[in-house]
Design an enzyme around this catalytic site. Structure first.
Site: not given
Length: 507
Positions: A263-267
């Site tokens: 997910s974008k949060r992992d980035g």
RNA sequence: GGCGCGUUGGUCAAUCGGCUAAGACGCCUCCCUUUCACGGAGGAAUGACGGGUUCGACUCCCGUACGUGCUACCA
């Protein structure tokens, strides 16, 4: 029959790695078979619509070099390519389904639905869904008389159209990656086909548009597999079964650590991009870094994505777009999800930087250099690039690895000089700097020669003064050969850096 | 919870019944380099578990475990 595939994004935000890979596989498959690749915008959800997202997605495609044959901007024989502009098309198919008994009107309010779910969550069938066991408990055209139904509709009562999923039948479909997959229809719920606002849901729209646009192969993420039986049933109920596309449910791209969909949060959390290009949320103003802005070459980005879940069976990993097109085949796509590995992504980029010519690299790296407030001449840039390219992994590295060519560096690692500093070395550098003005042949070789000679004369080992010189010119313990650096920055600048370093060390 | 899908080194993965199980990334060592990288040479590290089928199973079947996806008038 001509191969036709489509990627159907919702304009709701940044374009995710998984999305780009789905686009890529669509593109490779279409080109491999001499077919067509279309972009269709699935903007049926007004609440999630984000201004600018569609244009952003198209820009990402251009950057990646994955141009569609048909799209909302490009047009094509099946226009329009935005579902919002096709709104009026869907109603007739929904009505057709109601007429044939495969769908029905439902008038339940959100509260009523909520209550039903709450109640049934606890009983013997934990599914708590709108299905054959609960639909007769709700307010819909199955439980209401025809007159009541007509009246409610005539009164403008908000309503939806739901598919009537049959009981106790097995829906089987063939997925090109997974083979036969079966579902018990009793476990599938009566999904909404037409929303109260008159827009179709994904389920109806995807089937209608895939049929109308003559799609032959439907690629999508594995997360769609559970709803595939609904789509299969719809193809059947609409009388289009012989035109149903081949299904291709692609494995997911997973987080590098732990588990789950990337997910974008992992980035944000792990410090790497998950979007192709920078995405700025128009509401919050938050910027999510893209691969492009981080310094990736689109060819490297695309190559890396292609082999994340697919390979051609040989040891070759670096492949051009043409090679990817000719080698791509669905039966070599993996079944399991793949964890994203940013280190490997960087390795690909390094490979591509090495095989890119210097003039192209100059153009590509310039923005990353100028972002630091310097504006090197083309001639200088072209001298620097071959000196540092093999140590550059990202385009931004052309600045971090070469900034000292463009601007006088700070003596960040002065301590490495002062630790073993003495008067002899002061004498050496003072004399060497002074002697430089006499060098007529300003080359790497001549510089090194004069350096060696003076060191020998003064009685210093070359090794004792090499590192100090490097730090004086570079600021730190890195970079290409010192004399090559001196040659490029020139006599004046070299003398200046040595002398000012001498002053700074003394002070 | 239910249903679907998946499971070869830390990661990406080859293998489609014969394996002493490729290769790449990352990691470690050495060489190269009077810097840091690049490059070169080595090295450590793998079939989730249990049953079958078979002369033989990583490969086929079944079960278990684990993981993951879905379970919205979102896609």
């Amino acid at each position: 029959m001509k191969v036709r595939v489509r990627f159907a994004p919702s304009p709701t935000g940044g374009l995710h790695l998984g999305g780009v890979r789905t686009i890529l596989y669509n593109y490779l498959f279409a080109h491999h078979h001499g077919g067509e690749f279309v972009i269709r915008i699935e903007d049926t959800d007004r609440n999630r619509f984000v201004e600018g997202a569609e244009q952003y997605i198209m820009e990402c495609l251009t950057w990646c070099g994955l141009e569609p044959d048909e799209s909302p901007v490009k047009g094509g024989p099946f226009a329009p390519y935005r579902q919002s502009e096709r709104k009026d098309l869907y109603r007739q198919y929904a009505d057709q389904l109601v007429a044939s008994g495969h769908a029905y009107y439902a008038f339940d309010t959100p509260e009523e639905l909520e209550n039903m779910r709450k109640e049934h969550r606890k009983d013997e069938y934990s599914a708590a869904q709108y299905d054959s066991r609960t639909r007769l408990l709700m307010r819909n055209s199955l439980t209401l008389s025809a007159e009541e139904t007509q009246q409610l509709i005539a009164d403008g009562t908000p309503h939806v159209i739901r598919i009537k999923i049959p009981e106790n039948t097995t829906v089987t479909l063939t997925d090109m990656i997974r083979g036969e997959v079966s579902f018990d229809s009793s476990l599938v719920d009566d999904k909404v086909l037409m929303k109260a606002d008159g827009m179709p849901t994904y389920h109806l729209a995807v089937v209608v548009d895939d049929c109308l646009m003559e799609i032959t192969h439907a690629f999508r993420g594995e997360e769609w597999l559970p709803s595939a039986p609904i789509h299969v049933l719809l193809w059947e109920y609409l009388g289009w079964k012989d035109k149903m596309p081949q299904w291709v449910h692609l494995p997911l791209i997973l987080k590098p650590d732990g588990n789950g969909k990337l997910s974008k949060r992992d980035g944000d959390r792990l410090g790497f991009p998950v979007f192709a290009m920078n995405w700025t949320d128009p509401k919050t103003g938050d910027v999510n870094m893209g691969f492009k802005e981080m310094g990736f070459l689109p060819q490297a980005f695309v190559n890396m994505l292609a082999v994340l879940g697919w390979n051609d069976g040989t040891e070759q990993e670096v492949m051009s777009m043409d090679e990817l097109i000719s080698k791509f085949s669905i039966d070599r796509v993996h079944k399991g999800g793949a964890k994203f590995d940013f280190e490997k992504a960087k390795w690909f980029n390094h490979q591509y930087i090495q095989q890119t010519d210097d003039a192209t690299l100059a153009a590509l790296s310039r923005p990353f250099i100028e972002a630091n407030g310097v504006n090197p001449g083309e001639e200088l840039l072209l001298k620097v690039i071959p000196l540092i390219k093999d140590r550059c992994t990202l385009l931004s590295d052309f600045w971090t690895q070469g900034h000292f060519f463009f601007a006088t560096p700070e003596l960040k690692e002065k301590a490495a000089i002062t630790a073993k500093w003495n008067d002899t070395k002061v004498q050496f550098f003072t004399e060497w700097a002074a002697s430089l003005t006499n060098i007529t042949d300003w080359t790497e070789q001549a510089l090194e020669e004069s350096f060696n000679e003076l060191a020998a004369t003064i009685g210093l080992k070359k090794g004792e003064v090499m590192l100090p010189l490097r730090i004086m010119l570079v600021g730190g313990k890195y970079g290409p050969g010192v004399f090559a650096i001196a040659e490029v920055i020139g006599m004046e600048e070299t003398v200046k850096r040595v002398n000012s370093a001498l002053v700074e060390i003394a002070g």
